[in-house]
Structures are given as C-alpha cells and as structure tokens.
Scaffold this active site. Structure first.
Site, PDB file in Angstrom:
ATOM      1  N   GLY A 109       0.836  -1.204   0.000  1.00 43.57           N
ATOM      2  CA  GLY A 109       0.000   0.000   0.000  1.00 43.57           C
ATOM      3  C   GLY A 109       0.864   1.245   0.000  1.00 43.57           C
ATOM      4  CB  SER A 130       1.441  40.797   3.980  1.00 41.96           C
ATOM      5  OG  SER A 130       0.284  40.363   4.684  1.00 41.96           O
ATOM      6  CG  HIS A 166       2.368   3.808  13.603  1.00 41.67           C
ATOM      7  ND1 HIS A 166       2.868   4.731  14.508  1.00 41.67           N
ATOM      8  CD2 HIS A 166       1.010   3.810  13.802  1.00 41.67           C
ATOM      9  CE1 HIS A 166       1.864   5.268  15.193  1.00 41.67           C
ATOM     10  NE2 HIS A 166       0.736   4.714  14.784  1.00 41.67           N
TER      11      HIS A 166
HETATM   12  N1  LIG Z   1       0.280   6.167   5.241  1.00 46.17           N
HETATM   13  C1  LIG Z   1       1.272   6.847   5.826  1.00 46.17           C
HETATM   14  O1  LIG Z   1       1.529   8.008   5.502  1.00 46.17           O
HETATM   15  C2  LIG Z   1       2.142   6.193   6.863  1.00 46.17           C
HETATM   16  C3  LIG Z   1       3.287   6.865   7.321  1.00 46.17           C
HETATM   17  C4  LIG Z   1       4.130   6.225   8.230  1.00 46.17           C
HETATM   18  C5  LIG Z   1       3.788   4.955   8.690  1.00 46.17           C
HETATM   19  N2  LIG Z   1       2.645   4.336   8.261  1.00 46.17           N
HETATM   20  C6  LIG Z   1       2.335   2.984   8.750  1.00 46.17           C
HETATM   21  O2  LIG Z   1       2.514   2.074   7.673  1.00 46.17           O
HETATM   22  C7  LIG Z   1       1.709   0.898   7.895  1.00 46.17           C
HETATM   23  C8  LIG Z   1       0.900   0.607   6.661  1.00 46.17           C
HETATM   24  O3  LIG Z   1       0.029   1.702   6.409  1.00 46.17           O
HETATM   25  P1  LIG Z   1      -0.362   2.122   4.921  1.00 46.17           P
HETATM   26  O4  LIG Z   1      -1.000   3.471   5.008  1.00 46.17           O
HETATM   27  O5  LIG Z   1       0.808   1.909   4.012  1.00 46.17           O
HETATM   28  O6  LIG Z   1      -1.479   0.995   4.596  1.00 46.17           O
HETATM   29  P2  LIG Z   1      -2.328   0.820   3.253  1.00 46.17           P
HETATM   30  O7  LIG Z   1      -1.957   1.820   2.231  1.00 46.17           O
HETATM   31  O8  LIG Z   1      -3.754   0.713   3.659  1.00 46.17           O
HETATM   32  O9  LIG Z   1      -1.810  -0.579   2.674  1.00 46.17           O
HETATM   33  C9  LIG Z   1      -2.035  -1.751   3.330  1.00 46.17           C
HETATM   34  C10 LIG Z   1      -1.573  -2.965   2.530  1.00 46.17           C
HETATM   35  O10 LIG Z   1      -1.887  -4.111   3.326  1.00 46.17           O
HETATM   36  C11 LIG Z   1      -2.681  -5.027   2.572  1.00 46.17           C
HETATM   37  N3  LIG Z   1      -3.708  -5.611   3.466  1.00 46.17           N
HETATM   38  C12 LIG Z   1      -4.743  -4.956   4.018  1.00 46.17           C
HETATM   39  N4  LIG Z   1      -5.456  -5.816   4.796  1.00 46.17           N
HETATM   40  C13 LIG Z   1      -4.846  -7.011   4.694  1.00 46.17           C
HETATM   41  C14 LIG Z   1      -5.101  -8.286   5.272  1.00 46.17           C
HETATM   42  N5  LIG Z   1      -6.124  -8.489   6.106  1.00 46.17           N
HETATM   43  N6  LIG Z   1      -4.263  -9.308   4.951  1.00 46.17           N
HETATM   44  C15 LIG Z   1      -3.209  -9.118   4.112  1.00 46.17           C
HETATM   45  N7  LIG Z   1      -2.919  -7.921   3.541  1.00 46.17           N
HETATM   46  C16 LIG Z   1      -3.728  -6.886   3.834  1.00 46.17           C
HETATM   47  C17 LIG Z   1      -3.301  -4.214   1.465  1.00 46.17           C
HETATM   48  O11 LIG Z   1      -3.462  -5.092   0.390  1.00 46.17           O
HETATM   49  P3  LIG Z   1      -4.677  -4.951  -0.676  1.00 46.17           P
HETATM   50  O12 LIG Z   1      -4.475  -3.655  -1.358  1.00 46.17           O
HETATM   51  O13 LIG Z   1      -4.515  -6.102  -1.534  1.00 46.17           O
HETATM   52  O14 LIG Z   1      -5.937  -4.949   0.128  1.00 46.17           O
HETATM   53  C18 LIG Z   1      -2.261  -3.127   1.192  1.00 46.17           C
HETATM   54  O15 LIG Z   1      -1.325  -3.541   0.225  1.00 46.17           O
HETATM   55  C19 LIG Z   1       0.859   1.220   9.134  1.00 46.17           C
HETATM   56  O16 LIG Z   1       1.495   0.657  10.262  1.00 46.17           O
HETATM   57  C20 LIG Z   1       0.902   2.741   9.202  1.00 46.17           C
HETATM   58  O17 LIG Z   1       0.676   3.249  10.503  1.00 46.17           O
HETATM   59  C21 LIG Z   1       1.833   4.913   7.351  1.00 46.17           C
END
Ligand SMILES: NC(=O)c1ccc[n+]([C@@H]2O[C@H](COP(=O)([O-])OP(=O)(O)OC[C@H]3O[C@@H](n4cnc5c(N)ncnc54)[C@H](OP(=O)(O)O)[C@@H]3O)[C@@H](O)[C@H]2O)c1
Length: 347
Positions: free
Chosen positions: A31, A258, A113
């Site tokens: 993601g 400003s 995170h």
């Molecule tokens: N977003 C940010 O800006 C950011 C910044 C720093 C840290 N983080 C951290 O990064 C981590 C991920 O966040 P994100 O925003 O990158 O998440 P995200 O965009 O929602 O992506 C999640 C990924 O996990 C997969 N997934 C979801 N549910 C699943 C399940 N039940 N089983 C297997 N795979 C599953 C999804 O696959 P599908 O697409 O196939 O459903 C997707 O590829 C979190 O811990 C978040 O706190 C995020």
C-alpha cells in the site's frame, strides 16, 4: 540506545545499506508505505520479495512494478528482515496467523509505526529482533524524494534485539536503503514514536486542522460568502503556508507573509487557541497514552469500522466537497498523490 541523529553526511558507516547486501527483505503489504519501501530498497541494491493479494489494485501495482507476489508465509520464510506494511488494525491477526510461525530463527521484524508493539497487540517471541523505521511522511513522498536523490527523515527504535543478528545495524541499513539517511534518522522509542504520532495527527495534522478548516468554512458560508471563496481562503491556501513552514520554519514563514497577515495571525491566533483548547489537547494526549484511543479504534476495526464508515459518509457529503471540486478543477495539473508535479503539463 543513544544514537542521536544519524545521517549519511555525519555517520556514513552507520547510515549505510551494506548490512542488508547479502540478505533478503520481505515487504508484507504493497500500500502507501509498502510500495515505497519495496521500490526504494530494490533500487538501493537490496533483494526484496513482496507479499500481497494479486487481484487487488495494490497487488496489480506491485506486479506492474516488476515484483513477483508471494503469499505471506512464503515471503516470510525467505526473509532476514520482515517489514510489516499492513494497516495497524489488521497486523495482530496476520502476524499471529501467517508471520510468526514462518519466521526464521533470529529474524528481524520491522514496523513503520509503533502502534501494535506500544499497545501490546503483537508480542514477538524472544530471540526475534524488533525494529522501527517510521518515515515522517506518506509513502508517495518517500518514493518521490528517493528518486530525486533526497530523503524523508525517519524515526528509529529497537524494541528487542535478535539473538542471531545485529538488529540495530539491520534497522539502520533499512532506513538508509529507503533514503532516510540522506536527511536524518532520529533515534527514539516505540512508545514515544506512537504517542507523538497519534497526538500530532489527531490534534494538528489531520484532526485539529481539518476541524478548524471546516468550522471556518462554515462560518464564512453561513454569513453569506461564496463557498468557493470560503474554500480558497480556509483550505486551498493551507498548502502555500504549509510549504513555507516546512521549508523555513515558523519565523521564516512569518517573514515571508505580509505584515497584515502576520499582525492578524498574532492577534487572532492567541484568542482562538486559548487555555480551553490546551486542556482538550492534554485530554487527547492522555487518551492516547492510556490506550483508550487504541482500544476504541480496535473495537471499531473488529466490527468492520461502523463508526468510521458513518463519519466518512457524513464528511464526503459536506458542502466543502463541492467547493473543493470547483477550486481544484481550476488546476488540472494537481497530482493524485496530493503533490504538485514540478512541471505542470503545457496548455
Ligand atoms: N500512510 C502513511 O503516511 C504512513 C506513514 C508512516 C507509517 N505508516 C504505517 O505504515 C503501515 C501501513 O500503512 P499504509 O497506510 O501503508 O497501509 P495501506 O496503504 O492501507 O496498505 C495496506 C496494505 O496491506 C494489505 N492488506 C490490508 N489488509 C490485509 C489483510 N487483512 N491481509 C493481508 N494484507 C492486507 C493491502 O493489500 P490490498 O491492497 O490487496 O488490500 C495493502 O497492500 C501502518 O502501520 C501505518 O501506521 C503509514
């Protein structure tokens, strides 16, 4: 672990990807974060495998980016470092069912995170390394800056050492491999990263700022001003001010606006953010630190997010959306990532 701030300029040996050269990294989830970590590490010369469903938009994006998709246990079995790039709310069940049973002895689990560790939702067995590399920005920005030879700063922590590998060196190599050492790797703890991250996004970045913007928009519109004008003044221009703040800091931003704007800001800001707001900010922080927020989030997630869905629906029908569409349609070059491309398409 008193590392201070590490960067390629001050600590080239520590801030190096070398420790990952002969190892395999599994990125679980493709993601926002996962896609950027996988692509940046691969471009830094690290062997990367990716686990994601094939038939989802993210899965198709991974295949288009040249990754062969494995199922989670298969990817984990190959890996020395396993990066959990799954939504926080699904991590505990996926970890227990598909990740921990497949981990190599002494493998390192990487979080972006600290949520699952801070609130005890995942308790990795002894002997496994547990590290945190939390880039301070969205995955799209992490990738974009990497490709431009730059990097986002990240927070870094080691929760537990591995009994086979130097978890700190592997974690630092991960941070360097995604470009963060080009700016800075800031040592912290899982608890401090989680608590400040949640507090910041709730009280300022996503919660406070959005509520402030909506309230100001509503006040202008109920007084009879055009919604597009209200949108431009209370939302659109946030980017211009935020860019100044990002690049120059608060005093630098004030120097660039400003005298009228600066005088008005000092006059109104202090009246708006009074002791009552500070008291409610302390309550939000207490809610984060006690675990009460995490438990409400978990309850809603386990029930399929009924409360979040309801609020999302209400938000997407707010009159600000129509005003937003009108104003954004004036700038067809706006990128879907939210970042404005360097060069807008020619007319
Ligand atoms: N977003 C940010 O800006 C950011 C910044 C720093 C840290 N983080 C951290 O990064 C981590 C991920 O966040 P994100 O925003 O990158 O998440 P995200 O965009 O929602 O992506 C999640 C990924 O996990 C997969 N997934 C979801 N549910 C699943 C399940 N039940 N089983 C297997 N795979 C599953 C999804 O696959 P599908 O697409 O196939 O459903 C997707 O590829 C979190 O811990 C978040 O706190 C995020």
């Amino acid at each position: 672990m008193p590392l201070g701030i590490i960067s390629i300029r001050t600590d080239p040996a520590l801030a190096s990807v070398e420790a990952l050269r002969d190892r395999t990294v599994a990125v679980i989830g493709f993601g926002n974060q996962g896609a950027a970590h996988a692509a940046n590490l691969r471009d830094s010369g690290v062997a990367v495998v990716v686990a994601n469903r094939c038939d989802s938009p993210n899965g198709r994006r991974a295949i288009a980016a040249g990754f062969e998709l494995l199922d989670i246990p298969a990817a984990v079995r190959l890996a020395d470092l396993v990066i959990l790039a799954l939504p926080d709310e699904v991590q505990p069940e996926v970890y227990a069912g598909a990740i921990e049973p497949a981990l190599k002895p002494g493998a390192i689990i990487g979080f972006t995170h600290g949520f699952a560790i801070r609130y005890g939702l995942i308790r990795p067995r002894g002997g496994l390394g547990v590290v945190l590399v939390a880039p301070k920005g969205p995955g799209a920005t992490l990738r974009e800056l990497y490709l431009r030879g730059r990097g986002l700063p990240c927070l870094f922590a080691v929760h537990q050492p591995s009994d086979r590998t130097d978890a700190e060196r592997i974690g630092l190599a991960w941070a360097a491999g995604i470009g963060c050492a080009r700016s800075g790797i800031v040592a912290t703890t899982f608890a401090d990263e989680t608590e400040t991250d949640l507090f910041g996004e709730q009280s300022v970045l996503c919660g406070g700022m959005q509520a402030l913007m909506l309230a100001a928009f509503e006040v202008l519109v109920e007084t009879g001003y055009d919604p597009a004008l209200a949108y431009i003044e209370c939302c659109h221009e946030i980017k211009q001010v935020a860019d100044l703040l990002y690049a120059r800091g608060p005093a630098g931003m004030n120097a660039a606006i400003s005298n009228t704007a600066e005088f008005g800001a000092m006059d109104a800001g202090a009246r708006l953010i009074d002791s009552g707001v500070r008291e409610r900010m302390r309550a939000i922080l207490a809610d984060v630190r006690s675990g009460a927020f995490a438990s409400r989030l978990r309850q809603d997630a386990l029930a399929g997010f009924p409360s979040l869905t309801l609020r999302r629906h209400a938000m997407s029908h707010h009159p600000i959306e129509a005003a937003s569409e009108t104003v954004r349609s004036l700038m067809p070059w706006l990128g879907s990532s939210g970042n404005t491309p360097d060069s807008p398409p020619s007319p």
